[in-house]
Motif scaffolding. Structure first.
Motif, mmCIF file in Angstrom:
data_model
loop_
_atom_site.group_PDB
_atom_site.id
_atom_site.type_symbol
_atom_site.label_atom_id
_atom_site.label_comp_id
_atom_site.label_asym_id
_atom_site.label_seq_id
_atom_site.Cartn_x
_atom_site.Cartn_y
_atom_site.Cartn_z
ATOM 1 N N LYS A 1 -9.506 8.720 -8.751
ATOM 2 C CA LYS A 1 -8.255 8.756 -7.772
ATOM 3 C C LYS A 1 -6.947 8.090 -8.171
ATOM 4 O O LYS A 1 -7.119 7.075 -8.947
ATOM 5 C CB LYS A 1 -8.534 8.503 -6.405
ATOM 6 C CG LYS A 1 -8.999 7.150 -6.208
ATOM 7 C CD LYS A 1 -8.935 6.937 -4.553
ATOM 8 C CE LYS A 1 -9.136 5.358 -4.120
ATOM 9 N NZ LYS A 1 -9.225 5.407 -2.825
ATOM 10 N N ASN A 2 -5.880 8.244 -7.775
ATOM 11 C CA ASN A 2 -4.917 7.793 -8.103
ATOM 12 C C ASN A 2 -4.618 6.212 -7.543
ATOM 13 O O ASN A 2 -5.211 6.460 -6.483
ATOM 14 C CB ASN A 2 -3.520 8.423 -7.688
ATOM 15 C CG ASN A 2 -3.341 9.918 -8.583
ATOM 16 O OD1 ASN A 2 -4.134 10.028 -9.509
ATOM 17 N ND2 ASN A 2 -2.404 10.631 -8.241
ATOM 18 N N ILE A 3 -4.051 5.276 -8.084
ATOM 19 C CA ILE A 3 -4.021 4.154 -7.530
ATOM 20 C C ILE A 3 -2.523 3.887 -7.184
ATOM 21 O O ILE A 3 -1.685 3.997 -7.988
ATOM 22 C CB ILE A 3 -4.823 3.084 -8.293
ATOM 23 C CG1 ILE A 3 -5.769 3.211 -8.505
ATOM 24 C CG2 ILE A 3 -4.296 1.528 -7.775
ATOM 25 C CD1 ILE A 3 -6.948 2.839 -7.674
ATOM 26 N N GLN A 4 -2.242 3.239 -5.956
ATOM 27 C CA GLN A 4 -0.838 3.128 -5.616
ATOM 28 C C GLN A 4 -0.639 1.562 -5.783
ATOM 29 O O GLN A 4 -1.256 0.652 -5.585
ATOM 30 C CB GLN A 4 -0.757 3.473 -3.974
ATOM 31 C CG GLN A 4 0.556 3.461 -3.824
ATOM 32 C CD GLN A 4 0.829 4.103 -2.354
ATOM 33 O OE1 GLN A 4 0.579 3.115 -1.474
ATOM 34 N NE2 GLN A 4 1.052 5.318 -1.950
ATOM 35 N N SER B 1 12.678 -7.094 -6.363
ATOM 36 C CA SER B 1 13.418 -7.561 -7.460
ATOM 37 C C SER B 1 13.467 -6.485 -8.661
ATOM 38 O O SER B 1 14.237 -6.412 -9.563
ATOM 39 C CB SER B 1 13.301 -8.734 -7.725
ATOM 40 O OG SER B 1 12.149 -9.088 -8.463
ATOM 41 N N PHE B 2 12.421 -5.737 -8.791
ATOM 42 C CA PHE B 2 12.125 -4.759 -9.870
ATOM 43 C C PHE B 2 12.389 -3.307 -9.441
ATOM 44 O O PHE B 2 12.316 -2.388 -10.398
ATOM 45 C CB PHE B 2 10.710 -4.890 -10.530
ATOM 46 C CG PHE B 2 10.590 -6.233 -11.232
ATOM 47 C CD1 PHE B 2 10.686 -6.141 -12.612
ATOM 48 C CD2 PHE B 2 10.203 -7.183 -10.563
ATOM 49 C CE1 PHE B 2 10.516 -7.477 -13.132
ATOM 50 C CE2 PHE B 2 9.866 -8.479 -11.141
ATOM 51 C CZ PHE B 2 10.133 -8.372 -12.594
ATOM 52 N N VAL B 3 12.453 -2.895 -8.210
ATOM 53 C CA VAL B 3 12.601 -1.585 -7.840
ATOM 54 C C VAL B 3 13.753 -0.927 -8.307
ATOM 55 O O VAL B 3 13.638 0.163 -8.760
ATOM 56 C CB VAL B 3 12.742 -1.492 -6.206
ATOM 57 C CG1 VAL B 3 13.173 -0.228 -5.710
ATOM 58 C CG2 VAL B 3 11.430 -1.942 -5.639
ATOM 59 N N ALA C 1 5.816 -7.225 -12.202
ATOM 60 C CA ALA C 1 6.819 -6.261 -11.435
ATOM 61 C C ALA C 1 5.874 -5.840 -10.296
ATOM 62 O O ALA C 1 6.530 -5.179 -9.251
ATOM 63 C CB ALA C 1 7.203 -5.228 -12.142
ATOM 64 N N ILE C 2 4.670 -6.054 -10.379
ATOM 65 C CA ILE C 2 3.625 -5.370 -9.325
ATOM 66 C C ILE C 2 2.965 -6.551 -8.491
ATOM 67 O O ILE C 2 2.598 -7.649 -9.163
ATOM 68 C CB ILE C 2 2.472 -4.712 -10.226
ATOM 69 C CG1 ILE C 2 3.219 -3.727 -11.344
ATOM 70 C CG2 ILE C 2 1.629 -3.891 -9.281
ATOM 71 C CD1 ILE C 2 4.114 -2.507 -10.416
ATOM 72 N N LEU C 3 3.067 -6.183 -7.174
ATOM 73 C CA LEU C 3 2.325 -7.077 -6.099
ATOM 74 C C LEU C 3 1.018 -7.011 -6.283
ATOM 75 O O LEU C 3 0.090 -8.015 -5.796
ATOM 76 C CB LEU C 3 2.871 -6.912 -4.770
ATOM 77 C CG LEU C 3 4.197 -7.283 -4.693
ATOM 78 C CD1 LEU C 3 4.872 -6.552 -3.256
ATOM 79 C CD2 LEU C 3 4.463 -8.885 -4.329
ATOM 80 N N ASP D 1 7.723 1.209 -3.163
ATOM 81 C CA ASP D 1 8.360 0.173 -2.810
ATOM 82 C C ASP D 1 7.772 -0.567 -1.605
ATOM 83 O O ASP D 1 6.618 0.036 -1.184
ATOM 84 C CB ASP D 1 10.101 0.309 -2.750
ATOM 85 C CG ASP D 1 10.378 1.190 -1.491
ATOM 86 O OD1 ASP D 1 9.450 1.385 -0.761
ATOM 87 O OD2 ASP D 1 11.646 1.768 -1.488
ATOM 88 N N ASP D 2 8.385 -1.528 -1.040
ATOM 89 C CA ASP D 2 7.777 -2.373 0.052
ATOM 90 C C ASP D 2 7.695 -1.286 1.375
ATOM 91 O O ASP D 2 6.801 -1.451 2.363
ATOM 92 C CB ASP D 2 8.641 -3.278 0.515
ATOM 93 C CG ASP D 2 8.557 -4.458 -0.457
ATOM 94 O OD1 ASP D 2 7.637 -4.663 -1.206
ATOM 95 O OD2 ASP D 2 9.451 -5.436 -0.485
#
Length: 398
Positions: A3-6, A12-14, A28-30, A46-47
């Motif tokens: 499955k796709n991963i979110q 700051s990278f959006v 860039a990824i949390l 995004d958030d």
């Protein structure tokens, strides 16, 4: 691929992702740890869980994948890759129709919409380079799309994602008819011998096509030429055919001599009338100064990073010193062709290296011409790093 991963993009990278920056970097990824398997389809948000882009996970240098679409419902299947390849092939129509040039890039990664994968054409044969295990998961779909669009005489692949930077395959042949060894290709009517099944590099760097033509057409006639880091001598061949009185090709690799002899020979050039030296370029500079040798044209095209027994060269740090040594053996009114394929700095910084080197040697100069990648190496404004090639023709005035 499951499955796709979110993946959540740091605030700051959006903006970068929104405007089309295609490379996904770890910083860039949390929640990068949520994705484990290369080739996994990832959706960037995004958030506030707003969709930003869709792509795949694949480790490539500092990158961790590429955005391929800003359509959340996009499927990365044969149809998707066929659309991308069709546009790319149409962009190279003039090259496909040019009998004087039979080797060029057909698909240039993120510049053509799929980061991590390039495709080169060699007189009817195609070579696909895969830069991560992630993009390699799409191999069958990409090959199927390619063979639907063009007549593939023979297909080869280069897996450039080996551990410790070593090349991992003994046999790069995939399907169709095997190419002769060597395979002769043309570039602006100059012959080059290439070996499609001979490791990561086939014998010629296609991104320097415009530079070789310029050396041939405008800078060689009646000139003495020094070609450093010469690899298989392609610049030297262009210079001789352009009317150079003599060329000196210098490279540390043992096989560079036989390869350069071959490139001269397939163009009917007497290689014994040229100097071909297996030598550390830095040692050669000292030798040339000692012997008071001077050249009308000096070509500097070092790798981004190189190591010999006594020298370590890093383009971002050591290029000014390299230029200073070249200046010392260039005739007054002579020309230095300074080239770098290092993607960590741009043309402005590169010109700063040139200014620094000339200032420290007390010489003056003017820039005659400058080049970046040729038209088949398509790039996008949103990814400046993709336009990595910087070449400046510098005239030494005093």
């Amino acid at each position: 691929m499951g499955k796709n991963i979110q993946l959540k993009v740091k605030s700051s990278f959006v903006k970068n992702i929104k405007v089309g920056y295609p490379l996904i970097t770890e910083d860039a990824i949390l929640n990068m740890k949520d994705v484990k398997e290369e080739g996994t389809i990832i959706e960037l948000v995004d958030d506030n869980q707003r969709f930003l882009g869709k792509g795949y996970y694949g480790k490539q240098n500092k990158g961790r994948g590429w955005v391929l679409s800003q359509n959340q419902h996009e499927l990365f299947d044969v149809t998707f890759f066929e659309k991308k390849l069709k546009l790319a092939i149409e962009h190279r129509t003039s090259l496909f129709n040019n009998p004087k040039t039979t080797a060029f890039r057909v698909f240039n990664g993120e510049g053509d919409g799929v980061g991590g994968c390039t495709i080169d054409f060699y007189a009817g044969y195609y070579v696909i380079s895969w830069y991560s295990e992630g993009v390699y998961k799409f191999k069958n779909d990409i090959i199927q799309a390619l063979t639907k669009l063009v007549d593939v005489k023979g297909l080869y692949e280069k897996k450039r994602f080996a551990s410790q930077g070593t090349y991992m395959e003994d046999d790069d042949f995939v399907s169709g008819e095997k190419a002769p060894e060597p395979l002769l290709v043309k570039e602006n009517d100059i012959n080059f011998a290439v070996y499609l099944n001979d490791g990561a590099m086939v014998g010629i760097f296609l991104d320097q096509r415009d530079v070789r033509k310029t050396i041939h057409d405008s800078y060689s006639k009646g000139k003495s030429v020094l070609n450093t880091f010469s690899y298989t001598g392609a610049f030297s061949v262009a210079a001789v055919l352009g009317g150079a009185t003599r060329t000196t090709s210098v490279d540390l690799a043992n096989r560079s001599k036989s390869k350069t002899i071959e490139q001269f020979s397939v163009n009917g050039i007497d290689f014994e009338a040229q100097d071909i030296m297996v030598e550390d370029v830095f040692h050669y500079f000292k030798y040339a100064v000692r012997k008071q040798l001077k050249f009308d044209l000096v070509i500097l095209d070092p790798p981004s990073f190189a190591r010999s027994k006594k020298h370590t060269f890093s383009a971002g740090k050591d290029y000014p010193d390299l230029l200073m040594q070249a200046i010392s053996i260039t005739e007054k009114k002579g020309v230095i062709v300074a080239s770098s394929n290092c993607s960590t700095f741009g043309m402005t910084k590169f010109k700063g290296f040139i200014e620094k080197a000339f200032k420290q040697t007390g010489s003056t100069y003017k820039i005659r011409e400058e080049f970046s990648l040729p038209e088949d190496y398509k790039t996008i404004d949103e990814f400046k790093e993709g336009n990595y090639l910087k070449v400046v023709f510098i005239e030494k005035l005093t």
